[in-house]
Design a protein around this motif. Structure first.
Motif, PDB file in Angstrom:
ATOM      1  N   UNK A 205       0.821  -1.208   0.000  1.00  0.00           N
ATOM      2  CA  UNK A 205       0.000   0.000   0.000  1.00  0.00           C
ATOM      3  C   UNK A 205       0.859   1.264   0.000  1.00  0.00           C
ATOM      4  N   UNK A 206       0.371   2.288  -0.685  1.00  0.00           N
ATOM      5  CA  UNK A 206       1.074   3.575  -0.781  1.00  0.00           C
ATOM      6  C   UNK A 206       1.321   4.213   0.580  1.00  0.00           C
ATOM      7  N   UNK A 207       0.449   3.969   1.532  1.00  0.00           N
ATOM      8  CA  UNK A 207       0.589   4.593   2.852  1.00  0.00           C
ATOM      9  C   UNK A 207       1.949   4.279   3.462  1.00  0.00           C
ATOM     10  N   UNK A 208       2.433   3.052   3.268  1.00  0.00           N
ATOM     11  CA  UNK A 208       3.728   2.666   3.839  1.00  0.00           C
ATOM     12  C   UNK A 208       4.869   3.498   3.267  1.00  0.00           C
ATOM     13  N   UNK A 209       4.793   3.830   2.003  1.00  0.00           N
ATOM     14  CA  UNK A 209       5.839   4.645   1.375  1.00  0.00           C
ATOM     15  C   UNK A 209       5.887   6.031   2.012  1.00  0.00           C
ATOM     16  N   UNK A 210       4.724   6.631   2.171  1.00  0.00           N
ATOM     17  CA  UNK A 210       4.673   7.970   2.732  1.00  0.00           C
ATOM     18  C   UNK A 210       5.034   7.969   4.217  1.00  0.00           C
ATOM     19  N   UNK A 211       4.640   6.936   4.931  1.00  0.00           N
ATOM     20  CA  UNK A 211       5.015   6.814   6.340  1.00  0.00           C
ATOM     21  C   UNK A 211       6.531   6.704   6.459  1.00  0.00           C
ATOM     22  N   UNK A 212       7.142   5.897   5.608  1.00  0.00           N
ATOM     23  CA  UNK A 212       8.599   5.731   5.625  1.00  0.00           C
ATOM     24  C   UNK A 212       9.298   7.065   5.351  1.00  0.00           C
TER      25      UNK A 212
ATOM     26  N   UNK B 162      14.100  17.041  10.135  1.00  0.00           N
ATOM     27  CA  UNK B 162      13.595  17.922   9.087  1.00  0.00           C
ATOM     28  C   UNK B 162      12.065  17.952   9.134  1.00  0.00           C
ATOM     29  N   UNK B 163      11.537  18.559  10.184  1.00  0.00           N
ATOM     30  CA  UNK B 163      10.089  18.587  10.380  1.00  0.00           C
ATOM     31  C   UNK B 163       9.325  19.141   9.189  1.00  0.00           C
ATOM     32  N   UNK B 164       9.898  20.174   8.535  1.00  0.00           N
ATOM     33  CA  UNK B 164       9.228  20.748   7.367  1.00  0.00           C
ATOM     34  C   UNK B 164       9.114  19.728   6.252  1.00  0.00           C
ATOM     35  N   UNK B 165      10.133  18.912   6.081  1.00  0.00           N
ATOM     36  CA  UNK B 165      10.116  17.907   5.017  1.00  0.00           C
ATOM     37  C   UNK B 165       9.160  16.775   5.356  1.00  0.00           C
ATOM     38  N   UNK B 166       8.929  16.546   6.641  1.00  0.00           N
ATOM     39  CA  UNK B 166       8.045  15.458   7.062  1.00  0.00           C
ATOM     40  C   UNK B 166       6.572  15.775   6.817  1.00  0.00           C
ATOM     41  N   UNK B 167       6.227  17.048   6.788  1.00  0.00           N
ATOM     42  CA  UNK B 167       4.816  17.435   6.694  1.00  0.00           C
ATOM     43  C   UNK B 167       4.116  16.942   5.427  1.00  0.00           C
ATOM     44  N   UNK B 168       4.654  17.191   4.226  1.00  0.00           N
ATOM     45  CA  UNK B 168       3.945  16.706   3.031  1.00  0.00           C
ATOM     46  C   UNK B 168       3.778  15.184   3.027  1.00  0.00           C
ATOM     47  N   UNK B 169       4.829  14.455   3.410  1.00  0.00           N
ATOM     48  CA  UNK B 169       4.733  12.997   3.450  1.00  0.00           C
ATOM     49  C   UNK B 169       3.713  12.556   4.491  1.00  0.00           C
ATOM     50  N   UNK B 170       3.671  13.250   5.623  1.00  0.00           N
ATOM     51  CA  UNK B 170       2.706  12.913   6.666  1.00  0.00           C
ATOM     52  C   UNK B 170       1.273  13.127   6.222  1.00  0.00           C
ATOM     53  N   UNK B 171       1.029  14.230   5.521  1.00  0.00           N
ATOM     54  CA  UNK B 171      -0.324  14.489   5.019  1.00  0.00           C
ATOM     55  C   UNK B 171      -0.752  13.432   4.006  1.00  0.00           C
ATOM     56  N   UNK B 172       0.182  13.064   3.115  1.00  0.00           N
ATOM     57  CA  UNK B 172      -0.136  12.026   2.123  1.00  0.00           C
ATOM     58  C   UNK B 172      -0.336  10.670   2.799  1.00  0.00           C
ATOM     59  N   UNK B 173       0.457  10.372   3.821  1.00  0.00           N
ATOM     60  CA  UNK B 173       0.303   9.108   4.550  1.00  0.00           C
ATOM     61  C   UNK B 173      -1.075   9.035   5.201  1.00  0.00           C
TER      62      UNK B 173
END
Length: 194
Positions: A86-93, A103-114
């Motif tokens: 599932x795509x969720x695992x990619x974004x969580x990773x 890098x909290x700023x970089x984590x935000x887009x991936x977190x929203x997509x996850x």
């Protein structure tokens, strides 16, 4: 509830300013706060846009898949209900890796997509978070960090003689919060699932 709390603070501040005859300070605070909010919003929009682009490039280049593959044992433990493909695992990773590097700023887009992908798997009633969503939020918010890049940058900017002196304490603190948060989430998850 938060709207009520913030409303209380705003109305209380205005009434206090009026009662003390200092409406000039209230006006200055409103204007200054609005200006600060707009500056922060533009800064955040720019940073999130850049990191969203980096995330897309990493995804298209296969880096996110490789990272998710290496994190499979951890993902299986934390998110047993999320299928491996599932795509969720990619974004969580990607989110975990960005948080790990501070890098909290970089984590935000991936977190929203996850979270968006986890919602697709959510079998709970609308408005109720699934166990996987709760676990993701717990680990994301406790945020195990190896290097706190943002803090180091701020300490350097404000003239710290030794900006890296907090790295050891930061690792220990985030390790403890992540372990305790994960353990608590797993305990609650087992009680709810049974």
């Amino acid at each position: 509830m938060l709207n009520g709390i913030w409303g209380f603070f705003v109305i209380g501040g205005i009434l206090t300013g009026a009662f003390l005859g200092r409406m000039d300070l209230v006006t200055q605070a409103v204007i200054g706060g609005g200006k600060s909010a707009m500056e922060l919003a533009f800064t955040m929009a720019g940073v999130v846009a850049v990191w969203s682009g980096v995330l897309k490039i990493a995804e298209k280049g296969g880096m996110i898949d490789a990272l998710a593959g290496r994190m499979t044992p951890l993902m299986d433990f934390l998110f047993p209900s999320v299928p491996r493909s599932h795509k969720a695992r990619k974004y969580i990773a990607a989110n975990f890796a960005a948080n790990f590097l501070g890098l909290g700023w970089a984590a935000t887009p991936a977190g929203l997509l996850a979270m968006k992908e986890l919602q697709k798997l959510n079998r709970e009633e609308k408005g109720t978070a699934s166990a996987a969503m709760c676990m993701f939020l717990t680990v994301n918010m406790t945020s195990l960090q190896l290097v706190t890049v943002n803090i180091l940058a701020w300490r350097t900017e404000y003239g710290s003689q030794n900006p890296a002196e907090i790295v050891g304490v930061g690792i220990l603190a985030t390790l403890i919060t992540t372990l305790v948060g994960t353990l608590a989430a797993k305990i609650v998850e087992r009680r709810v699932v049974k």
